[in-house]
Design a protein around this motif. Structure first.
Motif, mmCIF file in Angstrom:
data_model
loop_
_atom_site.group_PDB
_atom_site.id
_atom_site.type_symbol
_atom_site.label_atom_id
_atom_site.label_comp_id
_atom_site.label_asym_id
_atom_site.label_seq_id
_atom_site.Cartn_x
_atom_site.Cartn_y
_atom_site.Cartn_z
ATOM 1 N N ASP A 678 21.964 -10.895 12.796
ATOM 2 C CA ASP A 678 21.495 -9.626 12.237
ATOM 3 C C ASP A 678 19.981 -9.608 12.120
ATOM 4 O O ASP A 678 19.345 -8.547 12.268
ATOM 5 C CB ASP A 678 22.125 -9.405 10.863
ATOM 6 N N PHE A 679 19.397 -10.786 11.865
ATOM 7 C CA PHE A 679 17.945 -10.839 11.749
ATOM 8 C C PHE A 679 17.284 -10.536 13.094
ATOM 9 O O PHE A 679 16.299 -9.777 13.155
ATOM 10 C CB PHE A 679 17.529 -12.225 11.238
ATOM 11 N N ILE A 680 17.801 -11.100 14.193
ATOM 12 C CA ILE A 680 17.217 -10.847 15.517
ATOM 13 C C ILE A 680 17.367 -9.380 15.880
ATOM 14 O O ILE A 680 16.423 -8.728 16.392
ATOM 15 C CB ILE A 680 17.881 -11.747 16.567
ATOM 16 N N ALA A 681 18.545 -8.798 15.627
ATOM 17 C CA ALA A 681 18.731 -7.380 15.916
ATOM 18 C C ALA A 681 17.808 -6.522 15.071
ATOM 19 O O ALA A 681 17.246 -5.509 15.550
ATOM 20 C CB ALA A 681 20.192 -6.992 15.680
ATOM 21 N N GLY A 682 17.599 -6.898 13.823
ATOM 22 C CA GLY A 682 16.695 -6.149 12.968
ATOM 23 C C GLY A 682 15.251 -6.263 13.396
ATOM 24 O O GLY A 682 14.469 -5.308 13.262
ATOM 25 N N VAL A 683 14.866 -7.427 13.900
ATOM 26 C CA VAL A 683 13.491 -7.596 14.390
ATOM 27 C C VAL A 683 13.224 -6.668 15.578
ATOM 28 O O VAL A 683 12.163 -6.016 15.670
ATOM 29 C CB VAL A 683 13.249 -9.073 14.765
ATOM 30 N N LEU A 684 14.173 -6.595 16.499
ATOM 31 C CA LEU A 684 14.005 -5.693 17.643
ATOM 32 C C LEU A 684 13.956 -4.246 17.195
ATOM 33 O O LEU A 684 13.142 -3.439 17.712
ATOM 34 C CB LEU A 684 15.146 -5.906 18.638
ATOM 35 N N ALA A 685 14.821 -3.866 16.246
ATOM 36 C CA ALA A 685 14.788 -2.495 15.746
ATOM 37 C C ALA A 685 13.486 -2.197 15.026
ATOM 38 O O ALA A 685 12.928 -1.093 15.148
ATOM 39 C CB ALA A 685 15.979 -2.257 14.814
ATOM 40 N N ALA A 686 12.965 -3.164 14.257
ATOM 41 C CA ALA A 686 11.696 -2.956 13.562
ATOM 42 C C ALA A 686 10.546 -2.802 14.539
ATOM 43 O O ALA A 686 9.625 -1.999 14.322
ATOM 44 C CB ALA A 686 11.443 -4.133 12.608
ATOM 45 N N GLU A 687 10.590 -3.535 15.645
ATOM 46 C CA GLU A 687 9.528 -3.409 16.645
ATOM 47 C C GLU A 687 9.558 -2.028 17.289
ATOM 48 O O GLU A 687 8.494 -1.428 17.539
ATOM 49 C CB GLU A 687 9.692 -4.507 17.690
ATOM 50 N N GLU A 688 10.754 -1.509 17.558
ATOM 51 C CA GLU A 688 10.845 -0.157 18.106
ATOM 52 C C GLU A 688 10.319 0.860 17.112
ATOM 53 O O GLU A 688 9.679 1.848 17.491
ATOM 54 C CB GLU A 688 12.306 0.141 18.465
ATOM 55 N N THR A 689 10.566 0.662 15.833
ATOM 56 C CA THR A 689 10.066 1.584 14.809
ATOM 57 C C THR A 689 8.546 1.574 14.766
ATOM 58 O O THR A 689 7.894 2.630 14.641
ATOM 59 C CB THR A 689 10.636 1.193 13.437
ATOM 60 N N ILE A 690 7.955 0.386 14.855
ATOM 61 C CA ILE A 690 6.488 0.293 14.831
ATOM 62 C C ILE A 690 5.891 0.979 16.054
ATOM 63 O O ILE A 690 4.896 1.713 15.966
ATOM 64 C CB ILE A 690 6.065 -1.180 14.753
ATOM 65 N N ARG A 691 6.503 0.765 17.210
ATOM 66 C CA ARG A 691 5.987 1.394 18.425
ATOM 67 C C ARG A 691 6.123 2.907 18.365
ATOM 68 O O ARG A 691 5.226 3.650 18.790
ATOM 69 C CB ARG A 691 6.736 0.856 19.640
ATOM 70 N N ALA A 692 7.254 3.391 17.842
ATOM 71 C CA ALA A 692 7.432 4.833 17.730
ATOM 72 C C ALA A 692 6.445 5.433 16.742
ATOM 73 O O ALA A 692 5.948 6.555 16.945
ATOM 74 C CB ALA A 692 8.869 5.133 17.297
ATOM 75 N N ARG A 693 6.145 4.710 15.663
ATOM 76 C CA ARG A 693 5.201 5.225 14.681
ATOM 77 C C ARG A 693 3.800 5.288 15.252
ATOM 78 O O ARG A 693 3.031 6.208 14.973
ATOM 79 C CB ARG A 693 5.248 4.351 13.430
ATOM 80 N N ARG A 694 3.414 4.317 16.072
ATOM 81 C CA ARG A 694 2.086 4.298 16.670
ATOM 82 C C ARG A 694 2.024 5.167 17.920
ATOM 83 O O ARG A 694 0.927 5.579 18.320
ATOM 84 C CB ARG A 694 1.686 2.863 17.019
#
Length: 760
Positions: A678-694
């Motif tokens: 779950d941590f690895i999946a969450g890290v990938l999702a968090a990276e997509e969120t950061i990219r979408a925000r920027r």
């Protein structure tokens, strides 16, 4: 008119008047009678009365022949009545067993329980023989010889003579004590019962306070005046306590022991060895001759912590060894911090020890693991546990084993003045204050407990205190309440004042000596059922897996075969020793012949998990947080430096915390809260969120995230070899996730020889 009228005198009766008058005795006869009465009084009655009173005052001296006469009379009556022969030996065995049981628990005679039981058995055997022929010359002679021998032995024995003198003084003091207390404005104090005198001369005077203004507190303040009034030596009154047999505040006990505290030899002979972590453990005998027990783990409460203090030679290290020896018989993990002797004091118990630290760095790692166990074991709590983790009752039982940490000379790691000790002090404070419900106990020893030896925040966390001999009485002020009443500077070796939480007055304890042979025998008896730490906790402790890597070489000879294998494996993992076959690989690589090279890399579980992340820097950051235990901010930033900035790592951690992948337990400390997948999946999702925000697409975050030529993982480097060409890389079929590089000699056919190298 008033009063009772008097009766008139009647004339004498005729019979009385006719009786002849008694003739008067002569002066000579009266003198002879008076002389006879005087001689009988002074020569017979007065000496007999004086001797009887003297014998009664020294009645303890005549105990042997006074008991022998009834035995001889019983043998005569039994023989005349024709009683069964088996009755006397059965009664003798019962009396010997009862005397041994009573004297082993109550110190009332100056002889040991075994000696008393043997004496009763011998007397019973003679009485059994005398029942067949009580008036036989042989029987009478043997009775006289045994009686005379017992009387002489009892009379010349030094402990018996001191005990008899103490009882004589007690009888005199019992009559004098109320008057002395009355003269000190403590009127109405009476001796409520016969004082109890122990075999060592310790006396307990049961007192009853009848006046409302007289209390135990006031008597405690006048201890020195009472000693002067009773002509007792200074410090001979050991204390004034509440009478344990009564609940009324007016019933107290004055404890007096003439002279200083004498050393006592205590043999290691516990009534019963513990088998469960909840069983009581015998540590010795008290000043009253009673056995003293401790319970390191209490049902419904959890583990307890203890601290021991004393100058050099007070045997505080022996006390820790005794506790470790008793813990070895229970399903308990024994962790040892021995900064005093480098582990040599516990070497013979090493097969039963789960972890040992001999340096400050190893001690810091041990306490860090113990602090990390607190949240990890908290995850194992179930609703039916009622906030207290259940422990294994017996060896081999399924359950959560208890952990006892024994630290000797902890001044170098807990001192307030040492700045380098701040992290270990924080970990120790977490363990001693929060680990009670998780069966983790700490037992530490140092010479003087003060701020220079232990941080002030640690002192309130300990439940039991053992104060041995100190240089000055004031050195025990951090161990004992009202320390100025107890002369710890006069304690002999092996004696401790013990004070537990909730107890008002300490107990004087005498401990036995623990030898290396005893530890060796214990290790041999308990090695087979040594428990293991539960896997959910052991796998996530930061330093537990490699705990045997730094075991000193001089202790390897005491380790078990399983421990020696763990030492070897841990040192290979850390690169401290070469792996098996590594010498053969180097020799083959140094050969002049052209060879075919196969490079195989075994990817560990963490590498397999983070392989889904393409960005190598994000992959390194996630790998750090996948490690067990707490991760500091500095370690997290160092994982991506210098290619990525601290702001880049901070932004990822903030997003992870928002998605509840990690949490900040304290300042500068991060702990993963999600599972690994779950941590690895969450890290990938968090990276997509950061990219979408920027809004920067694949290169989100304002910094390049594409893989460059220098982004090859550090654990996989293929170096070109001279004379080797056509290097091909393909998956290794023998190792899932592995890689194989294969090539032949330049300009020629491949040589059948193969050289292999494995990454650690």
């Amino acid at each position: 008119m008033f009063g009772k009228p008097l009766q008139a005198a009647l004339p004498p009766a005729a019979a009385d008047a006719a009786q002849a008058p008694t003739p008067k005795r002569g002066w000579l006869e009266r003198a002879v009678r008076a002389a006879a009465r005087g001689l009988a009084y002074h020569l017979m009655w007065r000496p007999l009365r004086w001797e009887a009173r003297r014998m009664w005052n020294h009645r303890e001296l005549h105990a042997t022949w006074a008991a022998a006469i009834p035995l001889y009379g019983y043998a005569a009556i039994h023989h005349a009545a024709g009683g069964p022969w088996w009755f006397t030996p059965a009664a003798s065995v019962a009396a010997a067993a009862a005397s041994h049981w009573f004297l082993s628990r109550h110190d009332v005679l100056p002889i040991t329980a075994r000696t008393a039981a043997a004496t009763v058995a011998v007397a019973g055997a003679w009485t059994t023989a005398a029942t067949f022929a009580p008036f036989d010359p042989i029987t009478a002679t043997s009775w006289a010889a045994l009686t005379m021998g017992g009387t002489v032995t009892w009379g010349v024995s030094a402990p018996a003579r001191r005990w008899r003198s103490a009882r004589i003084r007690v009888r005199y003091s019992t009559r004098r004590l109320p008057g002395v207390l009355g003269a000190l404005t403590f009127a109405g104090v009476a001796v409520a019962a016969r004082p109890a005198v122990s075999g060592t001369g310790r006396t307990e005077y049961p007192l009853r306070l009848t006046q409302p203004g007289v209390t135990r507190r006031k008597l405690e303040k006048a201890v020195r005046e009472i000693e002067q009034g009773m002509d007792w030596s200074e410090g001979s009154i050991r204390g004034i306590i509440q009478d344990p047999k009564h609940s009324a505040a007016s019933r107290i006990r004055l404890i007096h022991h003439e002279g200083g505290i004498k050393a006592r030899t205590v043999r290691f002979d516990p009534p019963q060895m513990p088998h469960s972590v909840y069983d009581r453990r015998w540590l010795g005998i008290t000043d009253e001759g009673e056995p003293y027990y401790v319970t390191p783990v209490i049902k419904g409460y959890g583990a307890t912590h203890s601290m021991s203090g004393g100058a050099t030679g007070s045997t505080k290290s022996n006390l820790l060894r005794l506790r470790a020896l008793l813990a070895a018989y229970t399903p308990t993990l024994i962790w040892v911090i021995d900064l005093k002797s480098g582990g040599k004091a516990y070497a013979h118990l090493l097969p039963r020890i789960d972890r040992i630290a001999v340096t400050e760095e190893q001690a810091a790692e041990m306490m860090a693991d113990a602090a990390a166990m607190v949240p990890l074991r908290a995850e194992l709590l179930l609703p039916e546990h009622n906030q207290v983790l259940p422990a294994s009752d017996v060896a081999g039982d399924e359950g959560f084993c208890a952990v006892e940490i024994f630290g000797d000379e902890i001044r170098t790691i807990w001192a307030k003045t040492r700045r380098s000790a701040a992290p270990i002090v924080e970990d120790t404070n977490k363990v001693t204050s929060e680990s009670r419900a998780f069966n983790i106990g700490v037992h530490a020893a140092t010479q003087y407990w003060n701020q220079d030896s232990a941080h002030p925040k640690l002192l309130p966390n300990f439940t039991d205190a053992f104060a041995g001999r100190t240089r000055y009485d004031s050195d025990s002020q951090f161990l004992l309440r009202r320390w100025n009443r107890y002369k710890t500077s006069e304690l002999p070796a092996g004696a401790f004042y013990v004070q537990s939480s909730g107890s008002e007055d300490p107990i004087l304890l005498y401990t036995p000596e623990v030898t290396d042979s005893m530890l060796m025998q214990t290790a041999a008896e308990t090695e087979t059922f040594a428990p293991a730490l539960e896997a959910p906790t052991a796998d996530r402790l930061p330093h537990y897996r490699n705990r045997w890597a730094h075991l000193p070489d001089n202790l390897l000879q005491y380790a078990s075969e399983a421990q020696k294998r763990e030492v070897r494996e841990a040192r290979i993992r850390l690169g401290m020793e070469p792996a098996p076959g590594a010498e053969h690989g180097r020799a083959a690589a140094a050969d002049d012949k052209p060879v075919r090279l196969i490079v195989s890399e075994q990817i560990d579980d963490t590498a397999a998990l983070v392989s889904e992340i393409n960005d190598p820097h994000l992959r390194a950051l996630a790998a750090v947080h996948l490690s067990p235990g707490l991760v500091s901010t500095a370690e997290s930033n160092a994982a991506v430096a210098p290619s990525r900035s601290r702001q880049w790592a901070h932004e990822r951690r903030a997003e992870w915390r928002a998605k509840k992948l990690v949490e900040q337990t304290e300042r500068g400390k991060w702990q993963r809260t999600a599972g690994e997948c779950d941590f690895i999946a969450g890290v990938l999702a968090a990276e997509e969120t950061i990219r979408a925000r920027r809004g920067t697409g694949a290169g989100g975050g304002g910094e390049a995230t594409t893989t460059g030529p220098d982004d090859t993982p550090d654990d996989l480097h293929i170096h070109p070899l001279e004379g080797v060409a056509d290097l091909d890389v393909y998956p290794d079929p023998r190792s899932p996730g592995g890689a194989v590089a294969e090539g032949g000699p330049a300009g020629g056919a491949a040589d059948p020889g193969v050289a292999r190298a494995y990454s650690p």
